[in-house]
Design a protein around this motif. Structure first.
Motif, short mmCIF file in Angstrom:
data_model
loop_
_atom_site.label_atom_id
_atom_site.label_comp_id
_atom_site.label_asym_id
_atom_site.label_seq_id
_atom_site.Cartn_x
_atom_site.Cartn_y
_atom_site.Cartn_z
N GLN A 36 31.08 -7.48 2.27
CA GLN A 36 32.37 -7.14 1.69
C GLN A 36 33.53 -7.90 2.32
OE1 GLN A 36 32.68 -2.88 2.05
NE2 GLN A 36 31.34 -2.47 0.31
N ARG A 40 36.15 -12.99 3.17
CA ARG A 40 37.46 -12.68 2.58
C ARG A 40 38.58 -13.06 3.56
NH1 ARG A 40 37.23 -9.39 -1.89
NH2 ARG A 40 39.45 -8.95 -1.65
N THR A 42 43.07 -12.64 3.90
CA THR A 42 44.30 -12.05 3.41
C THR A 42 45.47 -12.93 3.83
OG1 THR A 42 43.42 -9.79 3.50
CG2 THR A 42 45.81 -10.04 3.46
N ASP A 105 44.83 -11.38 -1.47
CA ASP A 105 43.43 -11.38 -1.06
C ASP A 105 42.68 -12.49 -1.79
OD1 ASP A 105 43.55 -9.23 0.71
OD2 ASP A 105 43.31 -7.77 -0.90
N GLU A 107 38.55 -14.42 -1.97
CA GLU A 107 37.15 -14.49 -1.56
C GLU A 107 36.76 -15.95 -1.36
OE1 GLU A 107 34.78 -12.54 -4.43
OE2 GLU A 107 35.71 -10.57 -4.14
N HIS A 135 39.09 -12.20 7.85
CA HIS A 135 38.40 -10.93 8.10
C HIS A 135 37.19 -11.12 9.01
CE1 HIS A 135 40.15 -8.88 4.25
NE2 HIS A 135 41.06 -9.47 4.98
#
Length: 278
Positions: A36, A40, A42, A105, A107, A135
């Motif tokens: 998850q 990723r 941010t 955000d 990916e 992350h």
């Protein structure tokens, strides 16, 4: 087995099931969080001027969308920002006089994550007020801790298996001493060491299986109660540490494995002791 030994094995199985469940839940949680959050990023844009902030947001989204290896790019809405800040600043938020950073955000594929420095430089070029939070960077210490706890859980399972084997050895020797005269009579009647050992190992295996099932039942009850408490916390991190179906299958097989271990330990102990008697 007589006396407290069956209950000792039940306690060992109880602790073994808990340790195994903890290790597997940690592994599942680490894998889920890695999938998850591992790929990723941010992007925070801290800019007091609303117009300049919106211009940089648009520039960052455009830059990320045209970057190879970058997947879904989305900006956090004002409603989500308000919900994120509500626990610290209340329902009214920071107010109109204090600017709230814009959050974006994105990916990243593994290949894109490998060149995150270049992506950060490109983002900084189009948006000087932008700051990238990777992350995976803050997830790495947590992943290391989880791996250490997984190894600790495995070590506990192995130690419990060793302790169970030692308990069976002690119980087998005590049973041999108790029935020494009966064993001598069986030898005079022509019974072999293997035949006598089968009688002991069958009884010990059944007792160990029953004790293991008792320990498993209590451990499952504890796991279910703890699972309800974790769900009540609403923590995404703890909520990801659930047991899949295959893990429950492994847990239910532990009493059988314990009974097999007890059978082997009892056979070796009894056969060795009987040979020394002659």
């Amino acid at each position: 087995m007589a006396g407290p030994m069956p209950w000792v094995i039940a306690i060992m199985m109880f602790l073994t099931v808990l340790a195994a469940a903890a290790g597997m839940s940690l592994a599942v949680g680490a894998h889920t969080l890695g999938n998850q959050l591992g790929g990723r990023i941010t992007v925070q844009i801290v800019e007091a001027s609303p117009d300049a902030r919106e211009a940089q947001v648009a520039a960052v989204i455009t830059e990320l969308n045209r970057t190879q290896g970058v997947g879904a790019v989305s900006r956090m809405s004002e409603a989500d920002m308000a919900r994120l800040l509500a626990p610290w600043f209340g329902a009214e938020g920071l107010g109109p006089d204090i600017p709230v950073p814009a959050l974006i955000d994105a990916e990243l594929s593994p290949a894109a994550h490998a060149r995150i420095d270049r992506i950060a430089a490109a983002v900084a070029h189009v948006a000087p007020a932008a700051k990238i939070d990777d992350h995976a960077a803050w997830l790495a210490p947590l992943a290391g801790l989880v791996r250490s706890l997984e190894w600790l859980a495995l070590a506990l399972v192995l130690l419990m298996a060793l302790a169970t084997g030692c308990a069976v050895v002690l119980a087998s020797r005590a049973a041999l001493n108790t029935h020494r005269q009966v064993i001598d009579v069986m030898h005079l009647m022509g019974a072999t060491d293997i035949q006598i050992a089968r009688l002991f190992q069958r009884r010990i295996a059944l007792d160990a299986l029953f004790s293991g099932l008792v320990g498993l039942a209590v451990a499952v009850l504890v796991i279910l109660l703890l699972g309800e408490r974790v769900e009540g916390l609403g923590s995404e991190l703890l909520g990801s540490m659930s047991l899949p179906v295959y893990a429950w299958g492994i847990l239910t097989m532990l009493p059988i494995a314990g009974a097999l271990l007890a059978t082997v330990a009892a056979r070796l102990t009894v056969v060795g002791a009987l040979r020394r008697m002659l």
